[in-house]
Design a protein around this motif. Structure first.
Motif: not given
Lengths: 187, 216
Positions: A64, B55, B60
């Motif tokens: 991420s 993710g 994020n």
């Protein structure tokens, strides 16, 4: 994500079994915190203790962090491009639809009782007033107020015999969350 | 110090995100917009990006806000400030998960079946739903009253129309067909359309360019 977890953790590495996986996911969803991080912490702890929990949850976050960092570079570069602006204006409608769907999906797990609907109504009024900046109230206090009310309500309905418990439903629960959250508002 | 503020804010968000994903949107917008870290328009754009990238959604969004705020947080060079910002937000999100899950793992799973804990969650669940509905109202307001190719916010009827289309493309009504036999065909059609959120976002981007750029 659940499918992926099952394939890696249960089938490939055999770190946990099927039953335990269902357990972990149920726990991860009902405890505070990001579900993916909760799951990673638990499985990490099972396989390699505290250090394992730490490593697993950081590993879950790394992709991420890298991907978003790259994307934000692109946003800086193209954010003012007119096509990008038009695209995001279109996307905004889709985001609204996704959020509404998430709320509907989540509401299916809620208990269908008058108390719960009342709590939801009061929370909605407070949240809308706060979102549109009509009153200043931290959302956290709405959640805390609801939790506190749940505990008090649980104790109150536990002691009473069933006959009485069904009657004061309306009067009791309409006041309670209000006063709780309003008390906190003043802090 | 903005970095400490980032950490504490995301600690709070991590602690009160119950039910995952979209449940954090009301808390994020409350904090990040309230503190003037990002604008609502940017947050909505970012929800779409976070939804269409791999993710966990929360990580994020946390990364993005840490990076945006950290760049102007007073650390030189800005790239280092961004890195520190990301570390602050992400560790804030992680800490509650780590502590609570380790406590459950090492102490007892029975903590969750405690009567008071159960009673608290009974009321937290509808509350979280209500908070998400409030977040939805705020997003739909930002969609319908917005600046389209001008500096003044006006009524954007196409935004409302496209929202309605998006909603029906993704809505999965679980209605008992025996109870409402007349509605059954409509419900079946709605349930048959399967549009992944990412596809919906890509489709909306195309529609946005086409409509706002060339038709309106």
């Amino acid at each position: 994500m659940v499918g992926l977890i099952h394939k890696e953790m249960v089938e490939k590495k055999k770190w946990i079994d099927d039953e335990e996986m269902l357990d972990v996911i149920a726990i991860a969803e009902s405890t505070p915190g990001v579900i993916a991080l909760n799951t990673a912490t638990y499985v990490g702890a099972k396989v390699a203790g505290v250090l394992g929990a730490f490593v697993a949850s950081i590993a879950v976050m790394l992709p991420s962090i890298i991907i978003i960092s790259l994307i934000s570079l692109a946003i800086e570069e193209f954010g003012n491009n007119k096509y990008v602006k038009w695209a995001f204006l279109g996307i905004r409608s889709a985001v609204a639809a996704l959020i509404l769907n998430a709320a509907i999906k989540l509401s299916k797990n809620n208990e269908k009782s008058i108390v719960c609907y009342c709590v939801m109504g009061v929370a909605l009024v407070l949240a809308v007033l706060s979102t549109f900046e009509i009153i200043k109230l931290d959302m956290v206090f709405i959640i805390l107020g609801a939790a506190l009310f749940g505990i008090i309500w649980g104790i109150a309905t536990m002691k009473k015999p069933k006959k009485e418990a069904s009657q004061p439903d309306n009067s009791a629960n309409e006041d309670a969350p209000f006063t709780e959250t309003e008390n906190k508002e003043g802090e | 110090m903005v970095y400490l503020d980032l950490f504490l804010s995301f600690l709070k968000i991590g602690l009160f995100t119950i039910g995952g994903g979209y449940a954090m949107i009301p808390l994020i917008s409350d904090t990040a917009i309230g503190k003037g870290w990002i604008t609502e328009d940017l947050l909505i754009d970012f929800i779409a990006i976070a939804e269409s990238t791999p993710g966990p959604f929360a990580v994020n969004v946390g990364t993005f806000i840490g990076l945006t705020v950290g760049a102007n947080g007073g650390i030189n060079p800005p790239a280092l400030g961004q890195a520190v910002g990301i570390i602050c937000t992400v560790s804030g999100l992680l800490l509650p998960s780590l502590v609570i899950m380790l406590a459950i793992f090492f102490l007892s799973k029975k903590m969750l079946s405690n009567r008071h804990v159960q009673n608290a969650f009974r009321m937290i669940r509808p509350t979280v739903t209500a908070l998400i509905v409030a977040a939805f109202l705020s997003v739909i307001y930002a969609t319908v009253v917005t600046k389209v190719n001008s500096d003044e916010a006006t009524f954007n009827w196409f935004g409302l129309l496209w929202f309605a289309i998006c909603f029906f493309l993704t809505f999965k009504p679980k209605v008992n067909n025996d109870k409402f036999p007349k509605l059954a065909p409509t419900m079946n059609v709605l349930n048959k359309i399967k549009l992944h959120p990412i596809l919906l976002i890509i489709l909306s981007a195309g529609v946005g360019i086409l409509f706002y750029g060339f038709i309106l």
